[in-house]
Design an enzyme around this catalytic site. Structure first.
Site, PDB file in Angstrom:
ATOM      1  N   TYR A  54     -50.192 -68.213  59.253  1.00 54.94           N
ATOM      2  CA  TYR A  54     -51.055 -67.220  58.627  1.00 54.94           C
ATOM      3  C   TYR A  54     -50.425 -65.808  58.653  1.00 54.94           C
ATOM      4  CZ  TYR A  54     -54.841 -63.865  57.083  1.00 54.94           C
ATOM      5  OH  TYR A  54     -55.303 -63.151  56.680  1.00 54.94           O
ATOM      6  N   HIS A  84     -52.569 -52.420  51.274  1.00 51.86           N
ATOM      7  CA  HIS A  84     -53.900 -52.276  51.976  1.00 51.86           C
ATOM      8  C   HIS A  84     -54.262 -50.744  52.296  1.00 51.86           C
ATOM      9  CE1 HIS A  84     -53.188 -56.353  52.295  1.00 51.86           C
ATOM     10  NE2 HIS A  84     -54.538 -56.280  53.255  1.00 51.86           N
ATOM     11  N   TYR A 280     -95.372 -34.218  75.242  1.00 46.74           N
ATOM     12  CA  TYR A 280     -94.665 -35.539  75.596  1.00 46.74           C
ATOM     13  C   TYR A 280     -93.065 -34.988  75.592  1.00 46.74           C
ATOM     14  CZ  TYR A 280     -98.211 -39.084  74.784  1.00 46.74           C
ATOM     15  OH  TYR A 280     -99.302 -39.635  74.821  1.00 46.74           O
ATOM     16  N   ARG A 283     -92.962 -33.797  79.098  1.00 47.01           N
ATOM     17  CA  ARG A 283     -93.641 -34.646  80.170  1.00 47.01           C
ATOM     18  C   ARG A 283     -92.610 -35.958  80.086  1.00 47.01           C
ATOM     19  NH1 ARG A 283     -99.012 -37.646  79.471  1.00 47.01           N
ATOM     20  NH2 ARG A 283     -99.301 -35.934  78.151  1.00 47.01           N
TER      21      ARG A 283
END
Length: 516
Positions: A54, A84, A280, A283
């Site tokens: 291949y 490509h 939050y 904290r």
């Protein structure tokens, strides 16, 4: 200068960046050359046997059953590069294209790809002379290799395509002639070996992981300044709390912030205040920053493998064994990249929340961080910016790896889209860096309203570094200029490195979260 031996040493995130920046010299030693020659000679032996292999003497993809004559095997490789090269869009950063070449060289020199020594040495010439191919950012689906971008990357080897050289975009053939070099004649399988692989994904992932590590450190440091500026509690950073839920990322962050604020006069000033808990975004800094660090660790572990792997197809085990498999598939990197993208987005999300709270003010700190508001809007719109960037990051956090579109008429029926994941990761990091810059700018402004109280030497050092670039704001001005100055400070990273070197954090933790 440090030396990295291609095909022999372990390539890390930091080593790849070091080679790209010219701080580490990549070299081919005799062992690596021997490995390359072994694989190259194996291809010659295979061709003598007249068997179909291949991509060596067959067509590519769905054309794998089309046998190519011996006379046309070289032309096949040349055509693969040309056909490509279908990428579009703006070029990737030269740093990313350079990383692509470095990672490809390391993979090829492991000796299982069947390429010639001349081809590898020419790629190294490009790296060392900063003759960087122009690679369009779009066109890869992250399986069967990063075909389109890798084709563009290696067009200059055969005298085609464009390169960046000495700050200009030039025709590759023109630069080769300038250096007295001729285009290469590709041997059987070389074109396929060059375009098949995960180097586009890996280069973006490496570049992103390197940046992410810096922003993680910056986020800890900047959040410490914000804690002081808002008089938030340091109790959530107590090691005893994090030993009860011992994630390494959380423990590391808690330790860093705790050391940054140790013996702060500001901390002592509100030790006995009536506030029970902070929002939050203050904290839960260890939990959120720590979780992001865990995502970084997963990406780092992935790249430790990927950067030292053979990812083309087929793989030449020896002259008698050729295995056609799927090492080119980007899924192993795509999933951690999507995870890291989400983590980077969350790091910006919690930073935006702290920006919002910095603008809220209190008894000492005025709203919008200017004394005379109304006539002045102060830093109000800077939070609009962080909100916009945080929201954009959320939209970029949909996992690219969740998608797959068959290609090559169904022969390649599942693809990773890891190339898109890699680009999105870096796009999120671009936004994150500006969110952090805004938080640092605002926390430095707010900290001055706490005077005459002082923070720790390290926090005050960070504040002073900001003030070297940006003055305290007394009234409205074009704040985007300030944001850009602080952003350059973060991108430069010198103050982050200085703080990191000063923190007496456990070395095992430092090494774990290092890019090396």
């Amino acid at each position: 200068m440090k030396v990295f031996r291609y095909g022999i040493d372990k390539l890390t995130i930091g080593a790849a960046i070091g080679i790209a920046e010219g701080k580490i010299k990549g070299e081919l030693n005799d062992v690596a050359k021997s490995n390359v020659l072994r694989g190259f000679s194996a291809i010659g032996e295979i061709l003598k046997r007249d068997e179909a292999v291949y991509g060596v003497n067959t067509g590519f993809g769905v054309l794998c059953r089309t046998v190519i004559s011996k006379e046309d095997t070289t032309r096949l490789q040349y055509n693969l590069l040309k056909s490509h090269a279908c990428g579009i869009g703006k070029p990737v950063e030269p740093m990313v294209a350079k990383l692509m070449m470095i990672i490809k060289v390391h993979s090829l020199t492991l000796g299982y790809s069947g390429v010639s020594l001349d081809t590898i040495e020419r790629i190294i010439w490009h790296i060392e002379n900063d003759v960087i191919p122009v690679v369009p950012e779009k066109g890869s689906v992250g399986a069967s290799g990063d075909l389109a971008p890798l084709a563009h990357l290696f067009l200059p080897l055969v005298g085609l395509g464009e390169v960046f050289y000495k700050g200009e975009r030039k025709q590759a053939l023109e630069v080769l002639k300038e250096h007295g070099l001729k285009p290469l004649r590709l041997h059987p399988k070389e074109g396929l070996a060059l375009i098949n692989g995960t180097q586009f994904i890996s280069a973006f992932a490496t570049f992103g992981a390197y940046r992410f590590a810096r922003y993680l450190d910056a986020a800890d440091i900047i959040s410490a300044v914000s804690i002081e500026a808002t008089k938030s509690s340091i109790k959530p950073f107590d090691y005893r709390l994090h030993d009860l839920r011992p994630y390494d990322g959380c423990r590391y962050v808690a330790n860093r912030v705790r050391l940054l604020l140790e013996d702060s006069e500001i901390v002592r000033s509100h030790a006995n205040c009536n506030k029970v808990q902070d929002p939050y975004s203050f904290r839960c800094i260890p939990q959120v920053h720590g979780a992001a660090r865990e995502a970084f660790l997963q990406l780092k572990r992935t790249l430790d493998v990927e950067l030292n792997s053979v990812t083309d197809n087929p793989v030449i085990i020896d002259k008698d064994t050729v295995i056609s498999g799927g090492n080119f598939h980007g899924e192993p990197v795509a999933l951690p990249l999507d995870y890291a993208t989400l983590a980077a987005s969350e790091l910006g999300n919690i930073s935006d929340r702290r920006v919002y709270l910095l603008l809220s003010g209190d008894d000492d700190v005025p709203k919008m961080l200017l004394r005379d508001v109304g006539i002045n809007s102060g830093f109000m719109i800077s939070q609009y910016l962080t909100a916009a960037l945080a929201s954009e990051n959320k939209s970029l956090s949909f996992p690219a790896s969740a998608d797959s579109i068959p290609t090559s008429l169904g022969q390649e029926d599942h693809v990773s889209m890891g190339s898109i994941a890699a680009r999105k990761f870096n796009a999120v990091l671009d936004n994150l860096s500006y969110i952090l810059a805004v938080e640092l700018l605002l926390s430095a402004q707010a900290l001055e309203f706490r005077r005459p109280l002082r923070s720790t030497p390290l926090v005050e050092y960070v504040h002073d570094v900001v003030r070297e670039r940006v003055s305290f704001a007394e009234e409205d001005r074009i704040f985007s200029e300030d944001i850009n100055k602080v952003h350059r400070l973060i991108e430069d990273g010198a103050f982050i490195e200085q703080v990191n070197n000063s923190l007496k954090v456990d070395n095992s933790f430092k090494e774990k979260f290092s890019v090396y």
